[in-house]
Design a protein around this motif. Structure first.
Motif, PDB file in Angstrom:
ATOM      1  N   ASP A   1       0.615  -0.979   0.225  1.00  0.00           N
ATOM      2  CA  ASP A   1      -0.022  -0.046   0.301  1.00  0.00           C
ATOM      3  C   ASP A   1       1.119   1.161   0.100  1.00  0.00           C
ATOM      4  O   ASP A   1       1.935   1.061   1.563  1.00  0.00           O
ATOM      5  CB  ASP A   1      -0.504   0.104   1.466  1.00  0.00           C
ATOM      6  CG  ASP A   1      -1.663  -1.330   1.080  1.00  0.00           C
ATOM      7  OD1 ASP A   1      -2.894  -1.042   0.886  1.00  0.00           O
ATOM      8  OD2 ASP A   1      -1.241  -2.407   2.182  1.00  0.00           O
ATOM      9  N   GLY A   2       0.314   1.865  -1.119  1.00  0.00           N
ATOM     10  CA  GLY A   2       1.335   3.658  -0.778  1.00  0.00           C
ATOM     11  C   GLY A   2       2.592   3.415  -1.968  1.00  0.00           C
ATOM     12  O   GLY A   2       2.953   4.197  -2.382  1.00  0.00           O
ATOM     13  N   PHE A   3       3.048   1.811  -2.894  1.00  0.00           N
ATOM     14  CA  PHE A   3       2.938   1.946  -3.867  1.00  0.00           C
ATOM     15  C   PHE A   3       3.684   3.172  -4.904  1.00  0.00           C
ATOM     16  O   PHE A   3       3.977   4.117  -5.168  1.00  0.00           O
ATOM     17  CB  PHE A   3       3.246   0.706  -4.290  1.00  0.00           C
ATOM     18  CG  PHE A   3       4.673   0.219  -5.409  1.00  0.00           C
ATOM     19  CD1 PHE A   3       5.807   0.118  -5.219  1.00  0.00           C
ATOM     20  CD2 PHE A   3       4.197   0.675  -7.062  1.00  0.00           C
ATOM     21  CE1 PHE A   3       6.400   0.106  -6.409  1.00  0.00           C
ATOM     22  CE2 PHE A   3       4.984   0.344  -7.955  1.00  0.00           C
ATOM     23  CZ  PHE A   3       6.175  -0.280  -7.352  1.00  0.00           C
ATOM     24  N   GLY A   4       2.448   3.132  -5.403  1.00  0.00           N
ATOM     25  CA  GLY A   4       1.701   4.296  -6.072  1.00  0.00           C
ATOM     26  C   GLY A   4       2.306   5.403  -5.914  1.00  0.00           C
ATOM     27  O   GLY A   4       3.233   5.818  -6.633  1.00  0.00           O
ATOM     28  N   GLU A   5       1.593   5.964  -4.570  1.00  0.00           N
ATOM     29  CA  GLU A   5       1.899   7.217  -4.875  1.00  0.00           C
ATOM     30  C   GLU A   5       3.888   7.587  -4.386  1.00  0.00           C
ATOM     31  O   GLU A   5       3.868   8.450  -4.676  1.00  0.00           O
ATOM     32  CB  GLU A   5       1.829   7.813  -3.560  1.00  0.00           C
ATOM     33  CG  GLU A   5       1.768   9.156  -2.523  1.00  0.00           C
ATOM     34  CD  GLU A   5       1.297   9.833  -1.055  1.00  0.00           C
ATOM     35  OE1 GLU A   5       1.293  10.759  -0.722  1.00  0.00           O
ATOM     36  OE2 GLU A   5       0.792   8.410  -0.077  1.00  0.00           O
TER      37      GLU A   5
END
Length: 369
Positions: free
Chosen positions: A48-52
Motif C-alpha cells: 500500500d502506498g507504492f503508487g504514491e
C-alpha cells in the motif's frame, strides 16, 4: 550544530501513509531543531502506498481507470503515467486490495485478480514501454489466475470445460495462451520473498490473514500446485520456487508465468529510483519507521534495510514505530527504537496517529539535543 536529517519512513499501515508519517516526524523534529535541514523521503517496498511513492520519485501523473475490485465490484482505480519515459506505475492494492473489502464478507475462494487487468490494459493502450507494479496488500490467493483470464488466457479441465473460479484449478489439464499482447518490460515490486508453495508459500503463510480457513488450506494449496505443474509441463518454466512467486497470493507467480514479468524486491526498486545511496551519504542522521517493528523488520523489510545501509556507512539511524516487539536483532540494527505505545495506548495511537507521531518525534529530538 545544525545537521542534515533524512526522514525515510514506510507507511503506518491502516493509519498513516508514508508521506503522512514523514510529515508528522518532520513537524515534531523542527520544534526542537528548527535549523536542521530535513529531507523527507517516503518509502514503499511494494505494498500500500507504492503508487504514491514511486510517482513522486519519477514525476508521474495520476490517471484513473474503470476496474473491478477483488470481489468483481466496479471501482475506479488510480494508476500513474510518466510520459517522457513512457513508464506506467500500478499499485495492486488500489484495485484488488484487502483494505477495499468489507471485513469478513468474502471468502478468498470468491476473490480473484481479474480486475487488475484493467490497469495493465490502460497502461498498454497509453504506449507504456515499462510498467512498474507493486503487488503487496492484495486480498487474493489465486496465483494470478483471474488476471490471466481477463487478458484472454483459458484454463480448461480434462473434459475441455473452462474453469471460471480459481477454487476449481485442481481440475486443470490445459492452459491456452491469450492472443499476443506485448506489455513491454514489466517489473514487479514484491514485498515478501516467499515461494508459491509449501510451508512458506502464499497459502500457508498469508492465506489465513486473508480469510482462508484452516480446513480450506489444503484445497487452496492443491489448486496453486496444479497451476504450477501445468505451467511447468506446457511452457517449461519452473516458477513456483522463485523468491517472491508467493507474493500477493501468488500474483508474483502469475505475472511471471503469464506476462513474462521480472520480480524484484520492492525495497531495491524504491532504492534505485530514489537514488538512496547518494541521499544517505549526504545525511548526518537518518530517521525511519513504520507501524509495527518486530523481528521480521530485520529480515528484509524496508525499514530494516535502511538501518542496515546506515550501519554500513556509519550513519546514526533512529526508528520511530507504532508498536515494537524488541529483540536482540533490532537492538543491533538501530541506534535507538521508539514507539507510540511508549507514550499512549495502542487504541489512542491508532485514533490520532499523526498527533502522537509528531509528539514522539519532538521527545526524541529533545533527547538528542
Amino acid at each position: 550544530m545544525p545537521q542534515r536529517v533524512l526522514i525515510v519512513p514506510d507507511k503506518f499501515k491502516g493509519t498513516l501513509s508514508a508521506r503522512g508519517a514523514a510529515q508528522a516526524i518532520a513537524r515534531g523534529w523542527r520544534e526542537t531543531h528548527p535549523n536542521d535541514e530535513l529531507e523527507l523521503l517516503p518509502m514503499s517496498d511494494g505494498g500500500d502506498g507504492f503508487g504514491e511513492v514511486l510517482s513522486r520519485l519519477l514525476g508521474a501523473k495520476p490517471r484513473t481507470v474503470n476496474a473491478m475490485d477483488a470481489a468483481r465490484r466496479p471501482c475506479k482505480a488510480a494508476w500513474w503515467w510518466e510520459s517522457q519515459s513512457k513508464t506506467a506505475i500500478i499499485e495492486s492494492a488500489n484495485v484488488i486490495g484487502l483494505a477495499m473489502l468489507p471485513v469478513g464478507k468474502y471468502h478468498p475462494f470468491e476473490l480473484d485478480t481479474f480486475g487488475l487487468a484493467a490497469a495493465l490494459l490502460a497502461a498498454h493502450s497509453a504506449g507504456a514501454k515499462q510498467i512498474l507494479i507493486g503487488i503487496g496488500g492484495s486480498a487474493t490467493n489465486d496465483g494470478g489466475f483471474g488476471l490471466a483470464r481477463a487478458l484472454g488466457w483459458e484454463f480448461r479441465d480434462h473434459d475441455g470445460h473452462l474453469i471460471e473460479r480459481w477454487k476449481g484449478l485442481h481440475k486443470l489439464a490445459q492452459i491456452r495462451p491469450a492472443p499476443s499482447c506485448r506489455f513491454g518490460s514489466v517489473r514487479v515490486a514484491v514485498d515478501v520473498q516467499n515461494p508459491l508453495l509449501g510451508v512458506r508459500g502464499a497459502t500457508r503463510v498469508y492465506g489465513p490473514q486473508k480469510g482462508i480457513r484452516r480446513q480450506d488450506l489444503a484445497h487452496a494449496e492443491r489448486c496453486l500446485r496444479r497451476v504450477a505443474s501445468v505451467v511447468k509441463r506446457q511452457f517449461g518454466r519452473d516458477i513456483a520456487r522463485m523468491r517472491g512467486a508467493g507474493a500477493a497470493g501468488g500474483l508474483g507467480f502469475g505475472l511471471t508465468a503469464f506476462l513474462g514479468a521480472e520480480l524484484q524486491p520492492g525495497f531495491e526498486l524504491f532504492a534505485t529510483n530514489a537514488k538512496l545511496s547518494r541521499r544517505l551519504r549526504a545525511a548526518g542522521l537518518v530517521i525511519t519507521g513504520e507501524g509495527a517493528v518486530d523481528r521480521s523488520t530485520a529480515m528484509g523489510k524496508g525499514v530494516g534495510q535502511i538501518a542496515r545501509r546506515c550501519r554500513k556507512l556509519g550513519i546514526p539511524c533512529l526508528c520511530l514505530s507504532g508498536a515494537v516487539v524488541r529483540s536482540h536483532e533490532l537492538t543491533r540494527l538501530f541506534d535507538e527504537i521508539y514507539a507510540l505505545t511508549d507514550l499512549t495506548t495502542e487504541a489512542e495511537a491508532k485514533a490520532k496517529p499523526s498527533l502522537w507521531l509528531e509528539r514522539l518525534a519532538t521527545l526524541v529530538a529533545q533527547a538528542k539535543a
